[in-house]
Design a protein around this motif. Structure first.
Motif, PDB file in Angstrom:
ATOM      1  N   PHE A 177       0.848  -1.187   0.000  1.00  0.00           N
ATOM      2  CA  PHE A 177       0.000   0.000   0.000  1.00  0.00           C
ATOM      3  C   PHE A 177       0.882   1.235   0.000  1.00  0.00           C
ATOM      4  O   PHE A 177       1.802   1.367   0.812  1.00  0.00           O
ATOM      5  N   ASP A 178       0.617   2.151  -0.933  1.00  0.00           N
ATOM      6  CA  ASP A 178       1.356   3.410  -1.018  1.00  0.00           C
ATOM      7  C   ASP A 178       0.408   4.542  -0.629  1.00  0.00           C
ATOM      8  O   ASP A 178      -0.449   4.949  -1.425  1.00  0.00           O
ATOM      9  N   PRO A 179       0.522   5.058   0.602  1.00  0.00           N
ATOM     10  CA  PRO A 179      -0.432   6.078   1.053  1.00  0.00           C
ATOM     11  C   PRO A 179      -0.284   7.410   0.331  1.00  0.00           C
ATOM     12  O   PRO A 179      -1.188   8.241   0.377  1.00  0.00           O
ATOM     13  N   SER A 180       0.855   7.615  -0.344  1.00  0.00           N
ATOM     14  CA  SER A 180       1.055   8.899  -1.017  1.00  0.00           C
ATOM     15  C   SER A 180       0.018   9.126  -2.101  1.00  0.00           C
ATOM     16  O   SER A 180      -0.430  10.247  -2.326  1.00  0.00           O
ATOM     17  N   ASP A 181      -0.376   8.052  -2.794  1.00  0.00           N
ATOM     18  CA  ASP A 181      -1.447   8.169  -3.787  1.00  0.00           C
ATOM     19  C   ASP A 181      -2.555   7.151  -3.557  1.00  0.00           C
ATOM     20  O   ASP A 181      -3.397   6.931  -4.416  1.00  0.00           O
ATOM     21  N   ARG A 182      -2.522   6.496  -2.373  1.00  0.00           N
ATOM     22  CA  ARG A 182      -3.539   5.532  -1.946  1.00  0.00           C
ATOM     23  C   ARG A 182      -3.686   4.380  -2.927  1.00  0.00           C
ATOM     24  O   ARG A 182      -4.745   3.809  -3.093  1.00  0.00           O
ATOM     25  N   SER A 183      -2.579   4.031  -3.586  1.00  0.00           N
ATOM     26  CA  SER A 183      -2.603   2.926  -4.551  1.00  0.00           C
ATOM     27  C   SER A 183      -2.010   1.673  -3.931  1.00  0.00           C
ATOM     28  O   SER A 183      -1.292   1.731  -2.927  1.00  0.00           O
ATOM     29  N   THR A 184      -2.337   0.563  -4.535  1.00  0.00           N
ATOM     30  CA  THR A 184      -1.741  -0.709  -4.151  1.00  0.00           C
ATOM     31  C   THR A 184      -0.897  -1.192  -5.306  1.00  0.00           C
ATOM     32  O   THR A 184      -1.380  -1.289  -6.433  1.00  0.00           O
ATOM     33  N   LYS A 185       0.361  -1.453  -5.045  1.00  0.00           N
ATOM     34  CA  LYS A 185       1.309  -1.790  -6.099  1.00  0.00           C
ATOM     35  C   LYS A 185       1.856  -3.192  -5.891  1.00  0.00           C
ATOM     36  O   LYS A 185       1.927  -3.684  -4.770  1.00  0.00           O
ATOM     37  N   LEU A 186       2.257  -3.800  -6.986  1.00  0.00           N
ATOM     38  CA  LEU A 186       2.788  -5.154  -6.930  1.00  0.00           C
ATOM     39  C   LEU A 186       4.232  -5.138  -6.438  1.00  0.00           C
ATOM     40  O   LEU A 186       5.031  -4.293  -6.835  1.00  0.00           O
ATOM     41  N   ASN A 187       4.547  -6.077  -5.585  1.00  0.00           N
ATOM     42  CA  ASN A 187       5.923  -6.237  -5.120  1.00  0.00           C
ATOM     43  C   ASN A 187       6.712  -7.134  -6.060  1.00  0.00           C
ATOM     44  O   ASN A 187       6.162  -8.055  -6.667  1.00  0.00           O
ATOM     45  N   ASN A 188       8.006  -6.866  -6.154  1.00  0.00           N
ATOM     46  CA  ASN A 188       8.915  -7.817  -6.778  1.00  0.00           C
ATOM     47  C   ASN A 188      10.226  -7.778  -5.999  1.00  0.00           C
ATOM     48  O   ASN A 188      10.322  -7.147  -4.946  1.00  0.00           O
TER      49      ASN A 188
END
Length: 560
Positions: free
Chosen positions: A77-88
Motif C-alpha cells: 500500500f502506497d499512502p502517497s497516492d492511496r494505490s496498491t502496487k505489486l511487489n517484486n
C-alpha cells in the motif's frame, strides 16, 4: 573435508505439511521423503506473519522478519497516492542470502524461487520463479541462460497457468486428470531445469523450488484430506492424488541422488503449512459498519447496497450467492484467456482501490489474505489524510483493537481472530522507512481474509489455505537428532547456512543459528554489517506485465 568446503543443497516444497507427508509416506507413496524423515531430522518449521509466499520466502532469503525486509504480501500500500502496487524482488529492503554468499565468494544456484524477479547479479545462476511476468521477460541471470533453457526444455513455462489454479475446472474426470497431469509435468520441468543447470555449473549452495505442492493443496484439499485419513479409500480421484504426490517424491529422489556424491547438507523445507479453508473474514464490512470505511458514492454502489444492506438476511445472502455464480461463470474464460499468474495482474487492484472514498475513509483494510493489514488515513501520509496524528490516531487504533478482538462467527459464536495488535507490536524489530500496518488481524487457524464489504459469513470450502507450521527436514553426516524442544523458525535457515559454510552471520539478521543440531561446529561468529538495500531505480512491471501478475494473484485468491 573442512567445514568451509561443505555444500548445502536445498529443496523447497511450497506449503508442504507433515499432515500430508507423514500419512502418505506411511502408505508407501513417498519413499524418498520417508527416508529423509526416518534417517535425518524432521521438525515443524514456524513461518512468519503472515504465512504467505511473498513475505515468507523473503524472510527465508534474508533471515529477517517482514518489518525489516519490507515485503508483507504480494502487494504494498502506497499512502502517497492511496494505490496498491505489486511487489517484486527490487522491493526487498535487505540483501538476500544469495547476494551475501556471492559477496563472500561462494557460488550459488537458485531455481524457480519466488521473489527473485528481476534476478539480481550473483556469483552463479538465478532462474526466477512463477511471479516473473512471463517467459518473454528476462527471468534469468545470466541473461543468456534463458535461451539455453528453451533450447533444452522447449515447453518450459507451458505450465505457468497452474498459478491460476482457482480458475481451473476440475468437475469432470477429464478436467481433473488434466489438472493432475499438468502438475506432474510442471514438477518435471523443474527437475529438467535443475538437471541441466547442475550439469553445467559449480556451486556451494543450490536451491531448487517447487510450487506445485502449494497449488494442488489449494485446489484439491478435500481429496488430499481423504487420501491421508483413509488408506482404504481407493476411489479413482483419491488414488490419483496419492499418485501425484508419489510422482513428486520420485522426481525429488532423482534430484537428491544427483548431488548425494558431494555429501552436501541437504535441507527440505516449506514456507508454511496447509489445512482446510474455513472461509473469509471481511474486515472492511466491519469498518464500514463502524463508520470508519466508505465507498465512492456511485449509482452501482447504491444499487448493490440495496441488496447488501437489506434488512432481510435472505436478500443479502442472495446477493452474495449471485456474485459467486457470476465469478464462477467467468473462471473458465479467465483460465483460457491468460497463460499465467503474471498475465492476470494489474486490472483489479486499481479498480478495487478506486472504490474507496478516501475523503471520508478513516481506516481501510487494503492488503492481506492470511492476515489483514489495516491502515489509518493519517494526515501527512498522503494528500487526503483526515485523521490527526496523536490522540485521535491513538483513540482510533485502540478502538479498532478492542472491537476486532471480539468479532465472532454469526452462526457459531466462535471468535474469529486469535490476535489483534498494532503493526509495531507484531513487527517489533523493524527498519526505518518501511511502512508498517497500523493494525494487524491474525485469524484463527483455517480462516483467511477478503477485502470486500460483503456481510457473508465465513463458509467452509473444499479448498485449502495456509497454516503457520511448515516442514523442515535435514540430512547430514553429523547431526544431533535428539534435541529437546527444538523449535526452528523460517528466519533461522539463512544464518544457519552461513555458519555451515564457515561464514560470519550479519548481526542485523533476526534468525538464529540452529547450532544445537550440528555437533562439532566452531562457535558462531558475527559481523556488524548493514545489509539493508534501498534501490534508487527499480524495474517496475510494464502495464502489460502488471496485468499478467494481477490475474495470477486473482487466480490464487490473493486479490479480488
Amino acid at each position: 573435508m573442512t567445514i568451509s568446503s561443505k555444500k548445502v543443497f536445498i529443496v523447497s516444497l511450497d506449503g508442504a505439511t507433515f499432515d500430508v507427508l507423514r500419512p502418505l509416506a506411511d502408505q508407501g507413496y513417498l519413499p524418498n521423503l520417508k527416508k529423509l524423515m526416518d534417517d535425518g531430522l524432521a521438525a515443524d518449521l514456524e513461518s512468519v506473519v503472515p504465512p504467505v509466499t511473498a513475505p515468507a520466502w523473503t524472510s527465508f532469503m534474508t533471515g529477517k522478519n517482514p518489518g525489516k525486509h519490507g515485503i508483507f504480501d504480494f502487494t504494498r500500500f502506497d499512502p502517497s497516492d492511496r494505490s496498491t502496487k505489486l511487489n517484486n524482488a527490487q522491493n526487498i529492503r535487505s540483501k538476500t542470502l544469495w547476494q551475501i554468499l556471492s559477496e563472500k565468494g561462494k557460488r550459488v544456484i537458485v531455481l524457480n524461487m519466488p521473489y527473485t524477479y528481476p534476478p539480481s547479479r550473483v556469483n552463479g545462476v538465478i532462474v526466477s520463479g512463477w511471479d516473473a511476468p512471463s517467459v518473454e521477460a528476462n527471468f534469468t541471470y545470466p541473461e543468456e541462460l534463458r535461451a539455453e533453457i528453451f533450447a533444452t526444455i522447449p515447453d518450459y513455462g507451458s505450465t505457468l497457468d497452474l498459478s491460476l489454479w482457482n480458475y481451473f475446472p476440475t468437475k469432470s474426470d477429464k478436467q481433473f486428470d488434466q489438472f493432475i497431469a499438468k502438475l506432474v509435468r510442471s514438477f518435471q520441468q523443474g527437475l529438467e531445469l535443475a538437471s541441466f543447470v547442475l550439469a553445467k555449473n559449480e556451486w556451494d549452495v543450490c536451491m531448487v523450488h517447487f510450487q506445485q505442492t502449494d497449488w494442488i493443496q489449494h485446489k484439491l484439499w478435500s481429496s488430499i484430506e481423504e487420501a491421508c485419513k483413509d488408506s482404504h479409500n481407493k476411489s479413482d480421484r483419491i488414488q490419483k492424488v496419492r499418485e501425484c504426490y508419489g510422482n513428486f517424491d520420485r522426481m525429488m529422489g532423482i534430484l537428491l541422488r544427483k548431488v548425494e556424491g558431494m555429501e552436501p547438507t541437504t535441507i527440505v523445507l516449506s514456507d508454511h503449512g496447509f489445512g482446510r479453508h474455513r472461509g473469509a473474514i471481511r474486515p472492511n464490512f466491519f469498518l464500514r459498519k463502524w463508520n470508519y470505511f466508505h465507498l465512492v458514492n456511485r449509482p452501482e454502489t447504491r444499487f448493490q447496497d440495496l441488496f447488501r444492506r437489506s434488512r432481510f438476511r435472505f436478500v443479502r445472502r442472495l446477493y452474495d450467492w449471485s456474485s459467486k455464480i457470476k465469478h464462477a461463470a467467468l473462471d473458465g474464460r479467465t483460465s483460457k484467456k491468460y497463460k499465467s499468474w503474471g498475465e492476470q495482474a494489474d486490472q483489479q487492484i486499481p479498480l478495487q482501490k478506486s472504490m474507496i472514498d478516501w475523503t471520508r475513509t478513516r481506516v481501510a483494510a487494503v492488503e492481506g489474505s492470511e492476515t489483514a493489514h489495516l491502515f489509518v488515513n493519517v494526515v501527512g501520509r498522503g494528500t487526503v489524510g483526515i485523521v490527526q496524528p496523536g490522540s485521535e490516531y491513538e483513540s482510533i487504533v485502540s478502538d479498532l483493537i478492542a472491537k476486532f478482538q471480539d468479532i465472532r462467527h454469526p452462526d457459531t459464536g466462535e471468535k474469529l481472530l486469535v490476535r489483534v495488535a498494532r503493526g509495531s507490536e507484531i513487527y517489533s524489530s523493524s527498519q526505518a522507512g518501511i511502512l508498517l500496518p497500523d493494525v494487524v488481524l491474525v485469524p484463527q487457524d483455517g480462516y483467511g481474509f477478503s477485502m470486500s464489504v460483503s456481510e457473508a459469513p465465513p463458509k467452509v470450502t473444499n479448498e485449502g489455505n495456509h497454516r503457520h507450521n511448515g516442514v523442515l527436514l535435514i540430512q547430514r553426516n553429523t547431526l544431533n537428532r535428539s534435541v529437546q524442544n527444538f523449535r526452528p523458525n523460517l528466519i533461522d535457515i539463512a544464518p544457519t547456512i552461513l555458519h555451515l559454510l564457515g561464514l560470519s552471520v550479519p548481526t542485523d539478521m533476526d534468525g538464529r543459528v540452529l547450532e544445537e543440531i550440528f555437533p562439532g561446529l566452531p562457535p558462531v561468529s558475527y559481523e556488524d554489517v548493514a545489509n539493508c538495500e534501498v534501490f534508487t531505480s527499480s524495474t517496475e512491471y510494464t502495464s502489460e506485465e502488471a496485468d499478467l501478475i494481477e490475474e495470477r494473484l486473482k487466480g490464487l485468491g490473493y486479490v479480488e
